[in-house]
Design a protein around this motif. Structure first.
Motif, PDB file in Angstrom:
ATOM      1  N   ARG A 287       0.830  -1.209   0.000  1.00  0.00           N
ATOM      2  CA  ARG A 287       0.000   0.000   0.000  1.00  0.00           C
ATOM      3  C   ARG A 287       0.862   1.255   0.000  1.00  0.00           C
ATOM      4  O   ARG A 287       0.597   2.239  -0.698  1.00  0.00           O
ATOM      5  CB  ARG A 287      -0.923  -0.025   1.222  1.00  0.00           C
ATOM      6  N   LEU A 288       1.952   1.213   0.826  1.00  0.00           N
ATOM      7  CA  LEU A 288       2.841   2.372   0.909  1.00  0.00           C
ATOM      8  C   LEU A 288       3.580   2.577  -0.416  1.00  0.00           C
ATOM      9  O   LEU A 288       3.802   3.720  -0.871  1.00  0.00           O
ATOM     10  CB  LEU A 288       3.843   2.168   2.050  1.00  0.00           C
TER      11      LEU A 288
ATOM     12  N   SER B 170       4.479   5.663  -5.346  1.00  0.00           N
ATOM     13  CA  SER B 170       4.623   5.698  -6.817  1.00  0.00           C
ATOM     14  C   SER B 170       3.724   6.753  -7.438  1.00  0.00           C
ATOM     15  O   SER B 170       4.104   7.431  -8.406  1.00  0.00           O
ATOM     16  CB  SER B 170       4.309   4.309  -7.387  1.00  0.00           C
ATOM     17  N   LEU B 171       2.491   6.925  -6.840  1.00  0.00           N
ATOM     18  CA  LEU B 171       1.586   7.958  -7.353  1.00  0.00           C
ATOM     19  C   LEU B 171       2.163   9.342  -7.123  1.00  0.00           C
ATOM     20  O   LEU B 171       2.129  10.210  -8.018  1.00  0.00           O
ATOM     21  CB  LEU B 171       0.224   7.829  -6.669  1.00  0.00           C
ATOM     22  N   GLU B 172       2.699   9.564  -5.901  1.00  0.00           N
ATOM     23  CA  GLU B 172       3.246  10.882  -5.601  1.00  0.00           C
ATOM     24  C   GLU B 172       4.487  11.134  -6.440  1.00  0.00           C
ATOM     25  O   GLU B 172       4.767  12.270  -6.851  1.00  0.00           O
ATOM     26  CB  GLU B 172       3.577  10.969  -4.106  1.00  0.00           C
ATOM     27  N   HIS B 173       5.262  10.081  -6.702  1.00  0.00           N
ATOM     28  CA  HIS B 173       6.479  10.269  -7.487  1.00  0.00           C
ATOM     29  C   HIS B 173       6.144  10.590  -8.936  1.00  0.00           C
ATOM     30  O   HIS B 173       6.848  11.377  -9.605  1.00  0.00           O
ATOM     31  CB  HIS B 173       7.343   9.009  -7.398  1.00  0.00           C
ATOM     32  N   MET B 174       5.022   9.971  -9.447  1.00  0.00           N
ATOM     33  CA  MET B 174       4.620  10.267 -10.819  1.00  0.00           C
ATOM     34  C   MET B 174       4.194  11.729 -10.924  1.00  0.00           C
ATOM     35  O   MET B 174       4.406  12.378 -11.963  1.00  0.00           O
ATOM     36  CB  MET B 174       3.466   9.344 -11.252  1.00  0.00           C
TER      37      MET B 174
ATOM     38  N   MET C 285      -2.237   1.521   7.027  1.00  0.00           N
ATOM     39  CA  MET C 285      -1.935   2.916   6.690  1.00  0.00           C
ATOM     40  C   MET C 285      -1.338   3.686   7.855  1.00  0.00           C
ATOM     41  O   MET C 285      -1.548   4.876   8.006  1.00  0.00           O
ATOM     42  CB  MET C 285      -3.226   3.623   6.212  1.00  0.00           C
ATOM     43  N   PHE C 286      -0.539   2.969   8.760  1.00  0.00           N
ATOM     44  CA  PHE C 286      -0.002   3.693   9.920  1.00  0.00           C
ATOM     45  C   PHE C 286       1.241   4.509   9.561  1.00  0.00           C
ATOM     46  O   PHE C 286       1.607   5.435  10.278  1.00  0.00           O
ATOM     47  CB  PHE C 286       0.299   2.713  11.064  1.00  0.00           C
ATOM     48  N   MET C 287       1.918   4.186   8.424  1.00  0.00           N
ATOM     49  CA  MET C 287       3.103   4.965   8.031  1.00  0.00           C
ATOM     50  C   MET C 287       2.783   6.039   7.003  1.00  0.00           C
ATOM     51  O   MET C 287       3.544   6.999   6.844  1.00  0.00           O
ATOM     52  CB  MET C 287       4.168   4.019   7.461  1.00  0.00           C
TER      53      MET C 287
END
Length: 1005
Positions: free
Chosen positions: A854-855, A860-864, A890-892
């Motif tokens: 999940r992380l 990868s989305l933010e990097h794109m 989703m704790f990290m």
């Protein structure tokens, strides 16, 4: 100055020489003291130390304090007793008409009336087999076969008549078991069932008694020829009668004591043969009645005389020897004693001047036959050069080489009344007077009185102490140093009146005798030593040191104190009075002396007494008193113990194996001990085993009560002593106080069972309540968790991210970059699905592998979107099993998002995010998120377009806290914290999330 010299050989008046003797003490007991009758026929002692006296009017038991009498009314066969024997714990009483036996409270009589008939019994004896032999007049010698010593009945009888018409007076079983009989016209013995007649010298046959000494010699007393000693091995006789020194040739009885001394009784007194030396006892040397029937010895080795009409007498022995006017002294009031170098004794008397004991004679010097000015002589001393000095009421008398010199009205004498004399180590003579003190140092004389500033008067005692000479007076104690300077010693306020006597022990203790008691000065303080409860014991007349023993004369007798025992818990103190041989319990002031043989001489109100130290060492602690328990009572009332116990001791009538109810716990024990010579000094110690931790203090009372005893097994013990140091055998009584029903085991089992049941019910009820509360709380936690998860999803997928993501997809479509648009859309859809799936997992926990996937999608989305702004790295150690580890979903992500938006994007250059997962210390799992952004402080200052208002971090922290309670997983968040370089410049931000292992959780590798 006037003085008179008197030469023995120069005057016509000479001192008269008189022979003197010594007097012994005999303590009488008669009907006035409780004895049943005064004609005493036999005496014996039992194993407890009691004395039994057989008389013509019954039998008396004496314990040293009081008599208990037995007669026909109590069950005796007859009142006229003939002979007493102690055998196997029983006292056997031969009367003229039968035989009785007593032990404790049981009295039984042997039925032999058919044997006795109209005759009477003369003597009894036990053989080695404990069989009873009876001499019956006109019948003969009867051998009875007792069933047992405890069963008081006869199985069969054998009759012996070695000679017709025998009149047997005495029976004796010798050391080899032979039976001897002696009487009028016959003496012989039974051996191997054959009688052998013994022929005495000169055909003497009127035998009165027979006994055998420890050397095996037979002693045969007669009514006409004294006594014969017979050596059976040599078949030889040794004869003693009045010609040989016996008090009489008509001997009634023979007795051999524990020291192998032979005692002979007669109408004229008693004789004693010891090592072939004869000593007689009659009125001349103290025996009050000479008509002696019988002699015996008690367990304390006291010799008892039974008389024909005057009761019984206890001979106090030769430990104390008395000298009185009856034995040749000029006066009974001896005030001082000393011994010259020729071993003559010089006595100072109160009313007859000076007396010298020399070569068994007395020489008396008084105002009638010498230069003495006054017949009242208070003190004396023999100096090292053999000069004798005497202090009188008329001045100082000196006797040297037979010459008497009297110093009277001398200027250097404070007064003519001289009450004390002392020679110090420098050979100076100290003279204590009624008005001061004088010292003669060779030819120099010193005077100390009120004129010279000395305040001492009526000086009674002088002694050395710590290189000083101390003087006791009516005004206190004064100490003189080597220069004869004096000072008064400060005394305790309790010391008042005249100091009568002083004694020094090893320069460590100074003993002070007063009319108010004995005090001890130990250089630091003064304390009183109590001698006795009697008030008269507080009047101290003399103190005399004999090595480590202090002799103390009082108006209540003489006390012997072992000084070494002062440091012990129990003081060794012996008391001597009239019962021990003193003529009087009242002693005279400073009338004491230790002679060269170690004997102690004491002046009393009724004569001079010598304490024979050799005899004392032989007598000391011969037999310690044996205590016995006489009665036990409940609640201070006589108790019929048959109600409480099925087993009653037939002799003392006390219960055995006694078990009392819990409320029967108030017991009183009555006890006593026999001591015939020092009964007034008897003291007791007792203890109740399992109740008392140690022996009680010393008590003179003979009863004690234990109240409100708790349940348990007990043994009452009591022991007795006459000196509080040596204790006799203790008596014991065991009993049990039962537990009440509510403390018994079966009741306790029921109570415990019920209590456990109640506790279980309460525990079950409480457990259910707690479980319901836990379930309710968990429901609340889960509800909160779902809410937080929803908020987390909303936060993580916030509108800005979704909006920007959709714009990015539109951008890729518009630019005809279908590949990128499809890739972005696919990743975005997958991330949305996983977030929705995690909300359905148990306790909102997912595997670490799912969380990393999940992380990875999120990054990868933010990097794109921001290719040029950052790069990222994700490191997982090989020993981390991602499928087995459960973590919150989703704790990290919020912390990674925080690094991108608040750390990397505001930065002018390209940034980097590193995420690492690893074990530390083999136990704790660390999740580290680190970036090289602008840092925490710069981010807080920034208010620009890159500012991101998100509550994701707070929501995540709350989620973790909820999960900690639900799952017992121990999470810890450290950060975000700023990283600085050596120049204290920001180089990024770091967050650590730690998953700590529970103690009960195994590590999975």
């Amino acid at each position: 100055m006037t003085f008179t010299r008197y030469l023995f050989f120069s005057l016509f008046i000479f001192p008269i020489a008189l022979f003197y003797g010594q007097e012994y003490s005999f303590i009488p007991y008669s009907v006035e003291d409780g004895l049943s009758q005064t004609q005493v026929h036999s005496i014996c002692s039992d194993s407890l130390g009691n004395l039994w006296v057989g008389t013509g009017g019954g039998v008396s038991k004496f314990d040293g304090k009081s008599f208990v009498n037995y007669s026909k009314e109590n069950g005796l066969a007859d009142n006229s007793s003939v002979e007493l024997k102690h055998q196997k714990g029983f006292v056997w009483i031969a009367t003229k008409k039968g035989i009785s036996r007593i032990k404790d409270k049981q009295l039984a009589t042997l039925e032999i009336s058919s044997l006795v008939k109209d005759n009477h019994i003369n003597s009894i004896e036990f053989d080695k087999k404990n069989q009873l032999w009876i001499a019956i007049q006109n019948v003969g010698l009867v051998e009875t076969n007792l069933i047992s010593i405890d069963d008081f009945s006869v199985e069969k009888v054998n009759l012996h008549n070695p000679k017709p018409n025998l009149f047997i007076r005495s029976i004796k079983c010798d050391q080899k078991g032979r039976i001897w009989i002696g009487g009028k016209g016959y003496i012989g013995y039974l051996e191997n069932e054959k009688w052998n007649e013994l022929i005495l010298p000169s055909n003497t046959s009127n035998v009165s008694d027979i006994d055998q000494d420890s050397d095996g010699l037979f002693w045969i007393s007669t009514y006409d020829r004294g006594v014969f000693s017979y050596d059976m091995n040599q078949n030889t006789f040794t004869h003693y009668d009045q010609k040989h020194g016996l008090i009489s040739s008509t001997i009634r009885g023979v007795f051999i004591d524990s020291k192998n001394r032979i005692w002979l009784s007669s109408k004229n007194g008693a004789s004693r043969i010891e090592n072939k030396t004869i000593k007689n006892f009659n009125k001349k040397n103290g025996l009050l009645e000479e008509n002696i029937n019988t002699i015996s010895e008690d367990l304390e080795q006291n010799i008892w005389f039974g008389t024909d009409g005057s009761g019984t007498y206890r001979f106090t022995g030769e430990q104390f020897v008395n000298y009185t006017t009856r034995t040749g002294l000029p006066s009974n009031y001896v005030m001082s004693i000393c011994q010259d170098q020729q071993n003559n004794f010089w006595l100072s008397t109160y009313d007859e001047g000076i007396c010298c004991l020399k070569n068994n004679s007395t020489l008396n010097y008084n105002i009638k036959n010498s230069a003495i000015k006054n017949n009242t002589v208070w003190s004396s001393v023999c100096t090292k050069d053999n000069q004798l000095y005497f202090g009188t009421s008329g001045g100082l008398v000196k006797i040297k080489n037979g010459e008497i010199t009297t110093y009277s009205n001398e200027s250097w004498l404070p007064s003519n009344k001289i009450t004390s004399l002392y020679e110090d180590e420098k050979n100076r003579l100290w003279i204590g007077c009624s008005k001061g003190l004088a010292i003669i140092d060779k030819n120099i004389k010193y005077t100390f009185n009120t004129s010279s500033g000395f305040k001492g008067k009526k000086i009674r005692s002088i002694c050395a102490f710590e290189n000083q000479i101390v003087v006791g007076s009516s005004t206190g104690i004064f100490a003189f140093d080597s220069e004869l300077n004096s000072k008064k010693i400060t005394l305790d306020k309790s010391i008042s009146g005249t100091i009568y006597c002083l004694e020094n022990w090893q320069d460590s203790l100074l003993f002070i005798g007063t009319g108010n008691g004995l005090f001890i000065y130990n250089k630091k303080s003064i304390y009183q030593l109590h001698l006795h409860t009697s008030f008269s014991a507080n009047y101290i007349n003399f103190l005399k040191l004999d090595h480590n023993t202090l002799w103390i004369g009082t108006n209540f007798g003489v006390f012997e104190l072992d000084l070494k025992s002062l440091a012990a818990s129990t003081i060794d103190l012996n008391h001597y009075a009239v019962a021990n041989g003193l003529k009087s319990v009242e002693t005279n002031l400073n009338a004491s002396y230790v002679d060269k043989k170690g004997n102690i001489w004491m002046g009393t109100g009724k004569g001079l007494t010598k304490f024979n130290k050799h005899e004392y060492s032989n007598q000391k602690n011969i037999n310690n008193p044996i205590a016995q328990i006489n009665d036990v009572q409940l609640f201070l009332k006589p108790t019929l113990w048959k109600k409480y116990s099925s087993s009653i001791n037939p002799y003392n009538q006390l219960p055995e194996k006694l078990i009392l109810a819990s409320k029967k716990n108030y017991l009183t024990f009555y006890f006593s001990a026999a001591n015939l010579s020092r009964n007034s000094s008897l003291s007791y110690q007792f203890m109740l085993k399992n109740f008392d931790e140690s022996w009680s203090p010393n008590y003179q009372q003979n009863s004690f009560t234990y109240a409100n005893l708790p349940p348990g097994n007990y043994t009452f013990k009591v022991r007795a002593s006459t000196d509080n140091v040596n204790w006799g055998k203790s008596a014991e009584f065991s009993f049990k106080i039962d537990y009440p029903y509510y403390l018994k085991w079966w009741f306790i089992v029921i109570e415990v069972t019920l209590l456990c049941l109640i506790i279980f019910i309460l525990w079950k009820w409480r457990t259910n309540v707690i479980q319901r509360n836990i379930n309710t709380q968990n429901l609340v936690y889960k509800t909160n968790l779902l809410s937080l998860e929803q908020q987390s999803l909303n936060a993580s997928m916030n509108r800005h991210f979704i909006f920007n993501a959709l714009n990015s997809i539109q951008y890729f479509i518009n630019t005809s970059d279908k590949l990128s648009a499809n890739k972005y859309l696919s990743s975005f859809a997958k991330l949305i699905r996983k977030n929705l799936d995690s909300s359905l997992s148990e306790n909102n926990l997912v595997s670490l592998a799912d969380e990393l996937e999940r992380l990875e999608l999120y990054l990868s989305l933010e990097h794109m979107r921001f290719k040029t702004k950052f790069d990222y790295q994700l490191h997982v150690d090989s020993d981390v099993q991602t499928e087995a580890i459960k973590v919150p979903a989703m704790f990290m992500q919020p912390f990674v998002e925080n690094s991108i938006w608040h750390g990397i994007l505001p930065k002018n250059s390209k940034g980097e995010i590193t995420i690492s997962i690893s074990y530390k210390n083999t136990e704790d799992l660390y999740f580290t998120i680190e970036d090289n952004g602008i840092g925490v402080q710069e981010s807080l200052k920034s208010k620009g377009v890159y500012q991101h208002s998100s509550k994701g971090l707070n929501i995540t922290s709350n989620r973790i806290e909820v999960l900690r309670r639900l799952t017992q997983k121990n999470f810890e968040i450290i950060g975000p914290k700023q990283l600085n370089n050596e120049k204290d410049e920001s180089i990024g931000t770091k967050v650590e999330i730690i998953l700590r292992r529970n103690p009960d959780e195994k590590i999975v590798n």
